[in-house]
Scaffold this motif. Structure first.
Motif, PDB file in Angstrom:
ATOM      1  N   VAL A  50       0.861  -1.182   0.000  1.00 48.90           N
ATOM      2  CA  VAL A  50       0.000   0.000   0.000  1.00 48.90           C
ATOM      3  C   VAL A  50       0.896   1.230   0.000  1.00 48.90           C
ATOM      4  N   GLY A  51       0.419   2.255  -0.662  1.00 49.67           N
ATOM      5  CA  GLY A  51       1.183   3.490  -0.709  1.00 49.67           C
ATOM      6  C   GLY A  51       0.328   4.695  -0.407  1.00 49.67           C
ATOM      7  N   LEU A  52       0.880   5.839  -0.692  1.00 48.38           N
ATOM      8  CA  LEU A  52       0.228   7.108  -0.416  1.00 48.38           C
ATOM      9  C   LEU A  52      -1.072   7.271  -1.191  1.00 48.38           C
ATOM     10  N   ASP A  53      -1.163   6.662  -2.368  1.00 47.60           N
ATOM     11  CA  ASP A  53      -2.366   6.765  -3.188  1.00 47.60           C
ATOM     12  C   ASP A  53      -3.595   6.247  -2.433  1.00 47.60           C
ATOM     13  N   VAL A  54      -3.479   5.089  -1.826  1.00 48.97           N
ATOM     14  CA  VAL A  54      -4.602   4.508  -1.070  1.00 48.97           C
ATOM     15  C   VAL A  54      -4.893   5.335   0.184  1.00 48.97           C
ATOM     16  N   LEU A  55      -3.849   5.768   0.865  1.00 49.44           N
ATOM     17  CA  LEU A  55      -4.043   6.549   2.089  1.00 49.44           C
ATOM     18  C   LEU A  55      -4.738   7.880   1.796  1.00 49.44           C
ATOM     19  N   LEU A  56      -4.364   8.519   0.689  1.00 48.89           N
ATOM     20  CA  LEU A  56      -5.010   9.785   0.342  1.00 48.89           C
ATOM     21  C   LEU A  56      -6.468   9.589  -0.050  1.00 48.89           C
ATOM     22  N   ASP A  57      -6.795   8.422  -0.600  1.00 48.13           N
ATOM     23  CA  ASP A  57      -8.188   8.152  -0.966  1.00 48.13           C
ATOM     24  C   ASP A  57      -9.104   8.066   0.251  1.00 48.13           C
ATOM     25  N   LEU A  58      -8.539   7.893   1.423  1.00 51.06           N
ATOM     26  CA  LEU A  58      -9.346   7.854   2.640  1.00 51.06           C
ATOM     27  C   LEU A  58      -9.820   9.248   3.053  1.00 51.06           C
ATOM     28  N   ILE A  59      -9.203  10.285   2.499  1.00 51.57           N
ATOM     29  CA  ILE A  59      -9.610  11.668   2.772  1.00 51.57           C
ATOM     30  C   ILE A  59     -10.578  12.076   1.666  1.00 51.57           C
ATOM     31  N   PRO A  60     -11.853  12.243   1.968  1.00 51.20           N
ATOM     32  CA  PRO A  60     -12.829  12.551   0.916  1.00 51.20           C
ATOM     33  C   PRO A  60     -12.508  13.858   0.183  1.00 51.20           C
ATOM     34  N   GLY A  61     -12.608  13.811  -1.143  1.00 52.59           N
ATOM     35  CA  GLY A  61     -12.442  14.998  -1.975  1.00 52.59           C
ATOM     36  C   GLY A  61     -11.003  15.404  -2.194  1.00 52.59           C
ATOM     37  N   VAL A  62     -10.416  16.046  -1.213  1.00 51.87           N
ATOM     38  CA  VAL A  62      -9.066  16.589  -1.339  1.00 51.87           C
ATOM     39  C   VAL A  62      -8.033  15.485  -1.548  1.00 51.87           C
ATOM     40  N   GLY A  63      -8.186  14.381  -0.860  1.00 48.36           N
ATOM     41  CA  GLY A  63      -7.225  13.285  -0.973  1.00 48.36           C
ATOM     42  C   GLY A  63      -7.198  12.683  -2.362  1.00 48.36           C
ATOM     43  N   THR A  64      -8.365  12.508  -2.962  1.00 45.30           N
ATOM     44  CA  THR A  64      -8.446  11.936  -4.303  1.00 45.30           C
ATOM     45  C   THR A  64      -7.788  12.851  -5.324  1.00 45.30           C
ATOM     46  N   ILE A  65      -8.044  14.137  -5.202  1.00 47.19           N
ATOM     47  CA  ILE A  65      -7.447  15.107  -6.125  1.00 47.19           C
ATOM     48  C   ILE A  65      -5.929  15.156  -5.924  1.00 47.19           C
ATOM     49  N   SER A  66      -5.484  15.084  -4.688  1.00 45.49           N
ATOM     50  CA  SER A  66      -4.050  15.100  -4.399  1.00 45.49           C
ATOM     51  C   SER A  66      -3.367  13.864  -4.971  1.00 45.49           C
ATOM     52  N   ALA A  67      -3.987  12.701  -4.826  1.00 45.75           N
ATOM     53  CA  ALA A  67      -3.419  11.464  -5.363  1.00 45.75           C
ATOM     54  C   ALA A  67      -3.325  11.529  -6.890  1.00 45.75           C
ATOM     55  N   ALA A  68      -4.354  12.095  -7.530  1.00 45.50           N
ATOM     56  CA  ALA A  68      -4.333  12.236  -8.986  1.00 45.50           C
ATOM     57  C   ALA A  68      -3.242  13.222  -9.419  1.00 45.50           C
ATOM     58  N   ALA A  69      -3.050  14.283  -8.651  1.00 43.66           N
ATOM     59  CA  ALA A  69      -2.004  15.255  -8.982  1.00 43.66           C
ATOM     60  C   ALA A  69      -0.616  14.628  -8.864  1.00 43.66           C
ATOM     61  N   ALA A 109     -11.132   3.595  -1.590  1.00 46.03           N
ATOM     62  CA  ALA A 109      -9.775   3.112  -1.314  1.00 46.03           C
ATOM     63  C   ALA A 109      -9.647   1.620  -1.581  1.00 46.03           C
ATOM     64  N   VAL A 110     -10.742   0.878  -1.480  1.00 42.46           N
ATOM     65  CA  VAL A 110     -10.696  -0.573  -1.684  1.00 42.46           C
ATOM     66  C   VAL A 110     -10.349  -0.929  -3.133  1.00 42.46           C
ATOM     67  N   PRO A 111     -11.051  -0.373  -4.153  1.00 43.77           N
ATOM     68  CA  PRO A 111     -10.648  -0.709  -5.517  1.00 43.77           C
ATOM     69  C   PRO A 111      -9.247  -0.209  -5.855  1.00 43.77           C
ATOM     70  N   ASP A 112      -8.803   0.822  -5.157  1.00 45.55           N
ATOM     71  CA  ASP A 112      -7.475   1.359  -5.415  1.00 45.55           C
ATOM     72  C   ASP A 112      -6.384   0.382  -4.990  1.00 45.55           C
ATOM     73  N   LEU A 113      -6.707  -0.538  -4.108  1.00 52.34           N
ATOM     74  CA  LEU A 113      -5.749  -1.581  -3.747  1.00 52.34           C
ATOM     75  C   LEU A 113      -5.463  -2.501  -4.934  1.00 52.34           C
ATOM     76  N   PHE A 114      -6.422  -2.615  -5.843  1.00 54.37           N
ATOM     77  CA  PHE A 114      -6.301  -3.564  -6.955  1.00 54.37           C
ATOM     78  C   PHE A 114      -6.013  -2.885  -8.291  1.00 54.37           C
ATOM     79  N   PHE A 115      -6.521  -1.681  -8.512  1.00 54.47           N
ATOM     80  CA  PHE A 115      -6.233  -0.939  -9.742  1.00 54.47           C
ATOM     81  C   PHE A 115      -5.146   0.079  -9.423  1.00 54.47           C
ATOM     82  N   ARG A 116      -3.941  -0.241  -9.798  1.00 57.24           N
ATOM     83  CA  ARG A 116      -2.782   0.593  -9.489  1.00 57.24           C
ATOM     84  C   ARG A 116      -2.371   1.374 -10.741  1.00 57.24           C
ATOM     85  N   SER A 117      -2.945   2.565 -10.872  1.00 53.27           N
ATOM     86  CA  SER A 117      -2.709   3.364 -12.078  1.00 53.27           C
ATOM     87  C   SER A 117      -1.245   3.774 -12.216  1.00 53.27           C
TER      88      SER A 117
END
Length: 147
Positions: A50-69, A109-117
């Motif tokens: 697991v990495g920062l991508d999954v952890l950031l997905d746990l923060i609604p809104g801002v975390g997802t945008i940060s992970a994409a950035a 965050a759950v699907p992000d464990l399996f789809f690692r962009s």
């Protein structure tokens, strides 16, 4: 007067190789970013990295945008390597799909464990580097386990 530099000078590139724009330095940076985003530590019990991508997905809104950035940084480095538009579209699609999955609060965050962009994008970049810059190719060996 500002003290910022637009591009690194040759002296800076010699002193700080991480600022270099050669393919080997780019490869190191994107592999490091992918490791931080996708494989920072392993969840005990299920042995799933697991990495920062999954952890950031746990923060609604801002975390997802940060992970994409952060994932877009890998695509930006790929653009600087001169990759084709088709490869860039594929990488953008991976980042966008990952962002859509992560947009679902908490559950995303759950699907992000399996789809690692980021891992998929790294694979696309490695294929490009191995074909166009073979001197950067490194042998990927699995880590040795210590008994």
């Amino acid at each position: 007067m500002t003290d910022t530099l637009e591009t690194p000078t040759p002296k800076m590139r010699r002193e700080f190789p991480s600022l270099s724009s050669d393919a080997a330095a780019v490869r190191q940076r994107i592999e490091g970013m992918e490791k931080i985003l996708e494989r920072m530590f392993v969840i005990p019990g299920i042995n799933k990295p697991v990495g920062l991508d999954v952890l950031l997905d746990l923060i609604p809104g801002v975390g997802t945008i940060s992970a994409a950035a952060l994932g877009s940084y890998i695509a930006w480095e790929a653009r600087n390597l001169g990759m084709s538009k088709w490869q860039m579209v594929r990488m953008g699609g991976n980042i966008g799909f990952d962002m859509l999955l992560g947009a679902i609060p908490w559950i995303g965050a759950v699907p992000d464990l399996f789809f690692r962009s980021n891992t998929r994008n790294l694979r696309i970049i490695k294929r490009h580097l191995d074909k166009h810059h073979p001197h950067t190719k490194m042998i990927d060996a699995p880590p040795r386990s210590v008994p």
